[in-house]
Design a protein around this motif. Structure first.
Motif, PDB file in Angstrom:
ATOM      1  N   ALA A 144      -7.164 -80.182   3.454  1.00 35.53           N
ATOM      2  CA  ALA A 144      -7.379 -79.362   4.653  1.00 35.53           C
ATOM      3  C   ALA A 144      -6.088 -79.228   5.453  1.00 35.53           C
ATOM      4  CB  ALA A 144      -8.479 -79.989   5.520  1.00 35.53           C
ATOM      5  N   ASP A 145      -5.311 -80.305   5.502  1.00 31.97           N
ATOM      6  CA  ASP A 145      -4.075 -80.249   6.287  1.00 31.97           C
ATOM      7  C   ASP A 145      -3.027 -79.368   5.611  1.00 31.97           C
ATOM      8  OD1 ASP A 145      -3.159 -81.117   8.812  1.00 31.97           O
ATOM      9  OD2 ASP A 145      -1.730 -82.469   7.845  1.00 31.97           O
ATOM     10  N   VAL A 146      -2.994 -79.393   4.292  1.00 31.01           N
ATOM     11  CA  VAL A 146      -2.040 -78.524   3.594  1.00 31.01           C
ATOM     12  C   VAL A 146      -2.348 -77.053   3.910  1.00 31.01           C
ATOM     13  CG1 VAL A 146      -1.207 -77.690   1.361  1.00 31.01           C
ATOM     14  CG2 VAL A 146      -1.533 -80.146   1.733  1.00 31.01           C
ATOM     15  N   ARG A 147      -3.643 -76.719   3.966  1.00 36.22           N
ATOM     16  CA  ARG A 147      -3.982 -75.335   4.303  1.00 36.22           C
ATOM     17  C   ARG A 147      -3.410 -74.962   5.679  1.00 36.22           C
ATOM     18  NH1 ARG A 147      -8.925 -71.992   3.441  1.00 36.22           N
ATOM     19  NH2 ARG A 147     -10.110 -73.813   2.740  1.00 36.22           N
ATOM     20  N   ARG A 148      -3.578 -75.868   6.654  1.00 35.40           N
ATOM     21  CA  ARG A 148      -3.025 -75.611   7.989  1.00 35.40           C
ATOM     22  C   ARG A 148      -1.494 -75.506   7.948  1.00 35.40           C
ATOM     23  NH1 ARG A 148      -7.493 -79.091   9.524  1.00 35.40           N
ATOM     24  NH2 ARG A 148      -6.279 -80.960   9.111  1.00 35.40           N
ATOM     25  N   CYS A 149      -0.873 -76.399   7.170  1.00 32.90           N
ATOM     26  CA  CYS A 149       0.599 -76.404   7.099  1.00 32.90           C
ATOM     27  C   CYS A 149       1.112 -75.121   6.442  1.00 32.90           C
ATOM     28  CB  CYS A 149       1.088 -77.614   6.309  1.00 32.90           C
ATOM     29  SG  CYS A 149       0.831 -79.185   7.155  1.00 32.90           S
ATOM     30  N   VAL A 189      -6.893 -74.412  -2.308  1.00 31.30           N
ATOM     31  CA  VAL A 189      -6.829 -73.774  -0.990  1.00 31.30           C
ATOM     32  C   VAL A 189      -5.528 -73.014  -0.784  1.00 31.30           C
ATOM     33  CG1 VAL A 189      -8.368 -75.460   0.090  1.00 31.30           C
ATOM     34  CG2 VAL A 189      -5.870 -75.812   0.167  1.00 31.30           C
ATOM     35  N   SER A 190      -4.520 -73.347  -1.562  1.00 33.83           N
ATOM     36  CA  SER A 190      -3.239 -72.654  -1.424  1.00 33.83           C
ATOM     37  C   SER A 190      -2.709 -72.341  -2.816  1.00 33.83           C
ATOM     38  CB  SER A 190      -2.235 -73.517  -0.662  1.00 33.83           C
ATOM     39  OG  SER A 190      -0.967 -72.908  -0.705  1.00 33.83           O
ATOM     40  N   PRO A 191      -2.872 -71.123  -3.273  1.00 34.19           N
ATOM     41  CA  PRO A 191      -2.464 -70.796  -4.644  1.00 34.19           C
ATOM     42  C   PRO A 191      -0.958 -70.813  -4.833  1.00 34.19           C
ATOM     43  CG  PRO A 191      -3.237 -68.828  -3.501  1.00 34.19           C
ATOM     44  CD  PRO A 191      -3.514 -69.989  -2.591  1.00 34.19           C
ATOM     45  N   ASP A 192      -0.183 -70.855  -3.717  1.00 28.87           N
ATOM     46  CA  ASP A 192       1.253 -70.672  -3.919  1.00 28.87           C
ATOM     47  C   ASP A 192       2.142 -71.804  -3.411  1.00 28.87           C
ATOM     48  OD1 ASP A 192       0.825 -70.136  -1.253  1.00 28.87           O
ATOM     49  OD2 ASP A 192       1.883 -68.208  -1.249  1.00 28.87           O
ATOM     50  N   ILE A 193       1.667 -72.714  -2.571  1.00 23.71           N
ATOM     51  CA  ILE A 193       2.579 -73.714  -1.995  1.00 23.71           C
ATOM     52  C   ILE A 193       3.201 -74.561  -3.105  1.00 23.71           C
ATOM     53  CG2 ILE A 193       0.915 -75.595  -1.601  1.00 23.71           C
ATOM     54  CD1 ILE A 193       2.306 -75.831   1.256  1.00 23.71           C
ATOM     55  N   ILE A 194       4.473 -74.922  -2.925  1.00 28.31           N
ATOM     56  CA  ILE A 194       5.185 -75.712  -3.937  1.00 28.31           C
ATOM     57  C   ILE A 194       4.708 -77.157  -3.871  1.00 28.31           C
ATOM     58  CG2 ILE A 194       7.454 -76.578  -4.658  1.00 28.31           C
ATOM     59  CD1 ILE A 194       8.617 -73.936  -3.434  1.00 28.31           C
ATOM     60  N   LEU A 195       4.316 -77.689  -5.027  1.00 29.76           N
ATOM     61  CA  LEU A 195       3.703 -79.018  -5.105  1.00 29.76           C
ATOM     62  C   LEU A 195       4.762 -80.066  -5.441  1.00 29.76           C
ATOM     63  CD1 LEU A 195       0.580 -78.002  -7.242  1.00 29.76           C
ATOM     64  CD2 LEU A 195       0.639 -78.395  -4.761  1.00 29.76           C
ATOM     65  N   CYS A 196       4.938 -81.018  -4.536  1.00 27.73           N
ATOM     66  CA  CYS A 196       5.929 -82.079  -4.739  1.00 27.73           C
ATOM     67  C   CYS A 196       5.240 -83.428  -4.576  1.00 27.73           C
ATOM     68  CB  CYS A 196       7.055 -81.930  -3.716  1.00 27.73           C
ATOM     69  SG  CYS A 196       8.281 -83.227  -3.768  1.00 27.73           S
ATOM     70  N   VAL A 197       5.426 -84.336  -5.529  1.00 31.36           N
ATOM     71  CA  VAL A 197       4.801 -85.660  -5.441  1.00 31.36           C
ATOM     72  C   VAL A 197       5.862 -86.727  -5.194  1.00 31.36           C
ATOM     73  CG1 VAL A 197       2.827 -85.048  -6.887  1.00 31.36           C
ATOM     74  CG2 VAL A 197       4.889 -86.039  -7.938  1.00 31.36           C
ATOM     75  N   SER A 198       5.417 -87.869  -4.722  1.00 30.22           N
ATOM     76  CA  SER A 198       6.314 -88.984  -4.429  1.00 30.22           C
ATOM     77  C   SER A 198       6.457 -89.902  -5.635  1.00 30.22           C
ATOM     78  CB  SER A 198       5.758 -89.791  -3.258  1.00 30.22           C
ATOM     79  OG  SER A 198       6.515 -90.975  -3.094  1.00 30.22           O
ATOM     80  N   THR A 199       7.669 -90.441  -5.832  1.00 28.04           N
ATOM     81  CA  THR A 199       7.863 -91.551  -6.777  1.00 28.04           C
ATOM     82  C   THR A 199       8.373 -92.777  -6.017  1.00 28.04           C
ATOM     83  OG1 THR A 199      10.144 -90.966  -7.291  1.00 28.04           O
ATOM     84  CG2 THR A 199       8.421 -89.957  -8.662  1.00 28.04           C
ATOM     85  N   SER A 200       7.968 -92.888  -4.768  1.00 28.10           N
ATOM     86  CA  SER A 200       8.488 -93.933  -3.879  1.00 28.10           C
ATOM     87  C   SER A 200       8.331 -95.335  -4.468  1.00 28.10           C
ATOM     88  CB  SER A 200       7.747 -93.884  -2.546  1.00 28.10           C
ATOM     89  OG  SER A 200       8.088 -95.003  -1.746  1.00 28.10           O
ATOM     90  N   GLY A 201       9.356 -96.136  -4.273  1.00 29.36           N
ATOM     91  CA  GLY A 201       9.312 -97.537  -4.667  1.00 29.36           C
ATOM     92  C   GLY A 201       9.013 -98.460  -3.499  1.00 29.36           C
ATOM     93  N   ARG A 202       8.575 -97.886  -2.394  1.00 27.48           N
ATOM     94  CA  ARG A 202       8.379 -98.682  -1.182  1.00 27.48           C
ATOM     95  C   ARG A 202       7.290 -99.722  -1.397  1.00 27.48           C
ATOM     96  NH1 ARG A 202       9.296 -96.210   4.603  1.00 27.48           N
ATOM     97  NH2 ARG A 202       8.755 -97.947   5.927  1.00 27.48           N
TER      98      ARG A 202
END
Lengths: 285, 285
Positions: B32-37, B73-86
């Motif tokens: 839902a937040d991605v749609r708003r963003c 909800v967003s057919p076009d936003i660029i999808l980026c995932v984390s590989t964080s080592g935190r």
């Protein structure tokens, strides 16, 4: 400009006899090399210990032998020990050399952040930094800050502002280690400008960057860290193996050309703000 | 100047519902937040996953649910995932989200060095960096470089020179995280100048530095990373809890004042050099 303080980083954690015919490994070799470095112009010696097989060790008894031997041949050189986390990870291991008493170290290294070396990480967590600093202050040992990034200098400023680092302040800025800040005049100048007030700073270059970074620091009014810990070769083409004394000789020549005299250990103590030698204690041997 | 690419870092590893009423934690909240963003102007979404209890997770199934829901909800936003080592340390854990396929991530974070966060270390060893980059390239995922120090940017240049990083290049420069490079215009400019050629760069400020660093980047022709991962408050006095969309709104206003239009996701793909959407695949749902 002020007299030049030369900090001799003679052994480190990495070089072996195979890497260099001149790197001092045993207690006897280290002691003999410190005498040569002192004669060449070093006022601080940055010491790492090795065990009987030449491997890095954190052991108090080895550090104590080294400190005693160095004090025997050089009654005045400033004694600095490593708290490196490169091989040993626990606080107990890293701080063991701080407990040497006969003689005690006057300074000890304190790397102000986590970072990468070319092949491995170097972890110095915020809590480790604070614990090591506290252990040093409890023993009246002055931290030798090691900063490989401008953000580590920024962190020093934070620690000073929050009274987690106490005067006197001495900082090595190390440039050109792959994975951290590269060796450019711009980067050195930026790092120096980021320092809090009243810091005696020295610059070191790793590998083939050693001589140029030392030279920049000399011309900028800073001081130098030099030696086989950071650089094994006398020339860029890696044909002439360096020795600690010869590396120092070269720095002294540049300083002479720039009109800078070389600080004696007692002069360096006064410039940095270290306790005078009478307070430091005499050899226990 | 180019259109502005807004990268929305909406969740991160740290904030909880207690910290912020607006941070999206569950899959449904994130979607839902991605749609708003997206509606507010974001063209990239930087995703971290949480498990059922709100704790960070590396699990593919959770990332896959998020990616699928976002794509719905967003057919076009660029999808980026984390590989964080935190939180997660092993390569297997850190790379698991790269195996998502329906849809696959188009980008994934790659922190280019080890460093300290305010209270803990963040270890990204040279071999981990290379392994993660390799895993990304094998899956046609573009690394989102994360640089918290100028030396990390210098390391990017080394990796590019040695073909260990391949075009296209996108870099987030993160300033103001205690323990690393502080948030000054000088530092941002120095970091940008240290970049190799042909890098699309964005700047992020941590905590109260977010808005000013975003503003500098907009005026310098760079792009921005913004969101609750980095900053929970709308004002310096921490009286108004931020939301991701409202933080983006503010950035869009500054861009408007500077005469910069906002890039759509497809425009951002073209500017960065990402594969066009047709190549990326469509939702599997």
């Amino acid at each position: 400009m002020d007299k030049l303080i030369i900090n001799a980083a003679i052994t480190g954690m990495v070089p072996t006899r195979k890497d260099s015919p001149h790197v001092p490994i045993s207690v006897e070799e280290i002691v003999a090399d410190v005498r040569r470095c002192r004669n060449a112009g070093a006022s601080i010696v940055h010491l790492h210990a090795r065990d009987e097989s030449g491997e890095p060790t954190y052991r108090l008894d080895v550090y104590q032998q080294i400190l005693r031997g160095v004090r025997d041949v050089s009654p005045d050189i400033i004694l600095c020990v490593s708290t490196s986390g490169r091989v040993f990870k626990s606080f107990e291991e890293r701080s063991e050399a701080l407990d040497c008493t006969g003689p005690a170290p006057e300074m000890a290294s304190l790397t102000l952040g986590s970072m990468n070396f070319p092949k491995t990480e170097s972890v110095n967590s915020p809590s480790m930094i604070r614990s090591l600093a506290k252990a040093m202050y409890e023993r009246r040992i002055v931290p030798e800050w090691e900063c490989f990034e401008i953000g580590m200098v920024d962190y020093a400023r934070y620690l000073v502002d929050h009274d987690l680092l106490e005067p006197p302040f001495y900082c090595n800025i190390l440039l050109g280690s792959l994975g951290t800040l590269s060796a450019t005049v711009f980067n050195l100048d930026a790092a120096v400008r980021a320092l809090p007030p009243d810091v005696t700073w020295a610059a070191a270059g790793i590998g083939r960057f050693q001589f140029r970074v030392n030279s920049w620091a000399i011309m900028m009014g800073g001081h130098v860290r030099v030696g086989l810990e950071d650089n094994l070769w006398f020339d860029d083409d890696r044909t002439v193996p360096a020795s600690n004394a010869r590396l120092i000789d070269r720095v002294v020549k540049v300083a002479g050309g720039a009109g800078r005299e070389i600080a004696s250990p007692d002069e360096a103590r006064e410039m940095i703000g270290l306790p005078a030698r009478a307070r430091v204690g005499t050899p226990a041997s």
